[in-house]
Design a protein around this motif. Sequence first.
Motif, PDB file in Angstrom:
ATOM      1  N   LEU A  65       0.829  -1.208   0.000  1.00 58.98           N
ATOM      2  CA  LEU A  65       0.000   0.000   0.000  1.00 58.98           C
ATOM      3  C   LEU A  65       0.865   1.260   0.000  1.00 58.98           C
ATOM      4  O   LEU A  65       0.529   2.256  -0.649  1.00 58.98           O
ATOM      5  N   ALA A  66       1.982   1.222   0.715  1.00 61.96           N
ATOM      6  CA  ALA A  66       2.902   2.364   0.705  1.00 61.96           C
ATOM      7  C   ALA A  66       3.440   2.590  -0.707  1.00 61.96           C
ATOM      8  O   ALA A  66       3.600   3.736  -1.146  1.00 61.96           O
ATOM      9  N   HIS A  67       3.699   1.509  -1.429  1.00 62.69           N
ATOM     10  CA  HIS A  67       4.157   1.639  -2.815  1.00 62.69           C
ATOM     11  C   HIS A  67       3.068   2.285  -3.681  1.00 62.69           C
ATOM     12  O   HIS A  67       3.356   3.164  -4.499  1.00 62.69           O
ATOM     13  N   ALA A  68       1.826   1.864  -3.504  1.00 62.58           N
ATOM     14  CA  ALA A  68       0.714   2.460  -4.266  1.00 62.58           C
ATOM     15  C   ALA A  68       0.622   3.949  -3.978  1.00 62.58           C
ATOM     16  O   ALA A  68       0.466   4.768  -4.893  1.00 62.58           O
ATOM     17  N   ARG A  69       0.737   4.309  -2.702  1.00 66.55           N
ATOM     18  CA  ARG A  69       0.697   5.736  -2.329  1.00 66.55           C
ATOM     19  C   ARG A  69       1.854   6.483  -2.978  1.00 66.55           C
ATOM     20  O   ARG A  69       1.690   7.596  -3.484  1.00 66.55           O
TER      21      ARG A  69
END
Length: 100
Positions: A65-69
């Motif tokens: 999710l941090a990568h998506a953000r």
Amino acid sequence: MEATEPMDMSAREIRIPLDEAVAVLQDLNEFVVSLDRLGSREASGTADDSTVGRFVADWDVARRLAHARRVISVALDEQLSEQDNAAIDALCDQGRFYGA
């Protein structure tokens, strides 16, 4: 910080490289489908409270999710003004955060 005019985001667009957009979409799809299935299992009694925690840890959900953000943030930073990005950051700071 000075009060600024609200940013009109309704007609604005940003571009994200297709491979990055698809990778984020795949991750989000896995999370949504898996969490829905986990919710159904909890409702039926075939999963307990720790099941979601194991899923989050085993599937590296926080990092993904941090990568998506980051994918979205990079696109915003590259394509919008500093003032627009500051306004978006302020909106994100108003979010609901677990444990806060």
